[in-house]
Design a protein around this motif. Structure first.
Motif, short mmCIF file in Angstrom:
data_model
loop_
_atom_site.label_atom_id
_atom_site.label_comp_id
_atom_site.label_asym_id
_atom_site.label_seq_id
_atom_site.Cartn_x
_atom_site.Cartn_y
_atom_site.Cartn_z
N CYS A 1 -0.11 4.96 2.22
CA CYS A 1 -1.21 4.27 2.91
C CYS A 1 -2.00 5.15 3.85
O CYS A 1 -3.14 4.81 4.22
CB CYS A 1 -0.67 3.06 3.67
SG CYS A 1 0.47 3.48 5.03
N TYR B 1 0.79 -7.48 4.56
CA TYR B 1 0.43 -6.11 4.22
C TYR B 1 1.61 -5.24 4.58
O TYR B 1 2.08 -5.23 5.72
CB TYR B 1 -0.80 -5.65 5.00
CG TYR B 1 -1.07 -4.15 4.86
CD1 TYR B 1 -1.95 -3.67 3.90
CD2 TYR B 1 -0.44 -3.23 5.69
CE1 TYR B 1 -2.17 -2.30 3.76
CE2 TYR B 1 -0.66 -1.87 5.56
CZ TYR B 1 -1.53 -1.41 4.59
OH TYR B 1 -1.75 -0.04 4.45
N ASP C 1 0.86 -1.18 0.00
CA ASP C 1 0.00 0.00 0.00
C ASP C 1 0.90 1.23 0.00
O ASP C 1 1.58 1.52 0.99
CB ASP C 1 -0.90 -0.03 1.24
CG ASP C 1 -1.96 1.07 1.26
OD1 ASP C 1 -1.94 1.93 0.36
OD2 ASP C 1 -2.79 1.04 2.17
N GLY D 1 2.58 -1.18 4.39
CA GLY D 1 2.14 0.17 4.11
C GLY D 1 3.29 1.14 4.19
O GLY D 1 4.14 1.05 5.09
N ALA E 1 -4.81 4.07 6.75
CA ALA E 1 -5.43 2.81 6.31
C ALA E 1 -6.84 2.61 6.87
O ALA E 1 -7.36 1.50 6.87
CB ALA E 1 -4.55 1.60 6.67
N PHE F 1 -1.52 -1.12 -4.15
CA PHE F 1 -2.64 -0.21 -3.95
C PHE F 1 -2.10 1.17 -3.67
O PHE F 1 -1.13 1.34 -2.91
CB PHE F 1 -3.50 -0.67 -2.77
CG PHE F 1 -4.70 0.22 -2.51
CD1 PHE F 1 -5.91 -0.03 -3.14
CD2 PHE F 1 -4.61 1.30 -1.65
CE1 PHE F 1 -7.00 0.79 -2.92
CE2 PHE F 1 -5.70 2.13 -1.41
CZ PHE F 1 -6.90 1.87 -2.06
#
Length: 240
Positions: free
Chosen positions: A54, A72, A51, A74, A57, A118
């Motif tokens: 991020c 994950y 991410d 970030g 989040a 992302f």
């Protein structure tokens, strides 16, 4: 007021961004409902998500709870946002790594393969050549069936930046009614000085040159778009 760092308005204090999302001025509720639905279309194979930019989040975390990644990671410039992200991501069952840093540096320097990249409302701060670098790095670091999910503002085709900015600043003044006047003017200055959105065709061509030849429009709310870039139309999608 001028900020050398385009994220300075948020790295100093995350409260303004929280205010914008609380009142849904940038359509976060609709956008992340679409992201949640999109992630539900992934096949059932384990996946790793990076991410970029991020923030805290807050809106992505609930989407990940339904189909959690095994890892994950970030990346964000704001220490304040990352501290909050620890809380919002605390219940994810997989590994969570949060790193303070620049999103372009992060994607260009990663030696790992990611199944989902992302980025939300961050890419438009980059210049055109930097966006092209971002897409090239994304193409290199995505797995064969990987996804790049991009949430961002987009210019209309043949619309220059000044015309876009005039329209967006008018939207801010007319719709962002709960933002205190001094913070609204600060936000408008930020947008005027640091927002460089591209037309959809430019983003699509950058992605194509990076090997991400398929683009899907997931959702659009005024200037705010959710886009999915993949190498093929069926990458990592559930069958049937």
């Amino acid at each position: 007021m001028s900020f050398l760092d385009p994220a300075a308005i948020f790295t100093r204090s995350w409260s303004l961004y929280d205010l914008l999302t609380e009142h849904n001025y940038m359509f976060h509720r609709e956008i992340y409902a679409g992201v949640d639905e999109l992630l539900g279309l992934r096949d059932d194979s384990p996946y790793r998500l990076l991410d970029l930019g991020c923030g805290n989040a807050r809106y992505l975390a609930p989407c990940l709870m339904r189909i959690p990644p095994t890892l994950y990671r970030g990346v964000d410039l704001s220490e304040t946002a990352l501290a909050e992200a620890h809380e919002y991501l605390a219940e994810l069952p997989g590994e969570v790594v949060l790193t303070q840093g620049d999103l372009l540096d992060a994607v260009e320097s990663t030696a790992e393969s990611w199944d989902v990249l992302f980025t939300g409302f961050a890419l438009h701060h980059l210049m055109t050549d930097q966006k092209a670098r971002f897409f090239r790095a994304a193409g290199r670091s995505l797995s064969e069936k990987g996804w790049l999910i991009l949430v961002d503002v987009v210019r209309e085709e043949n619309q220059d930046r000044e015309t876009y900015l005039d329209g967006y600043l008018r939207f801010m003044h007319e719709k962002w009614t709960e933002v205190p006047r001094d913070q609204l003017e600060e936000a408008c200055t930020h947008v005027r000085e640091h927002d460089y959105p591209e037309p959809l065709s430019t983003l699509q061509e950058m992605a194509r040159q990076a090997g991400l030849s398929h683009m899907r429009l997931i959702g659009r709310h005024a200037q705010h778009h959710t886009l999915l870039f993949t190498r093929s139309a069926t990458s990592a999608m559930k069958k049937g």
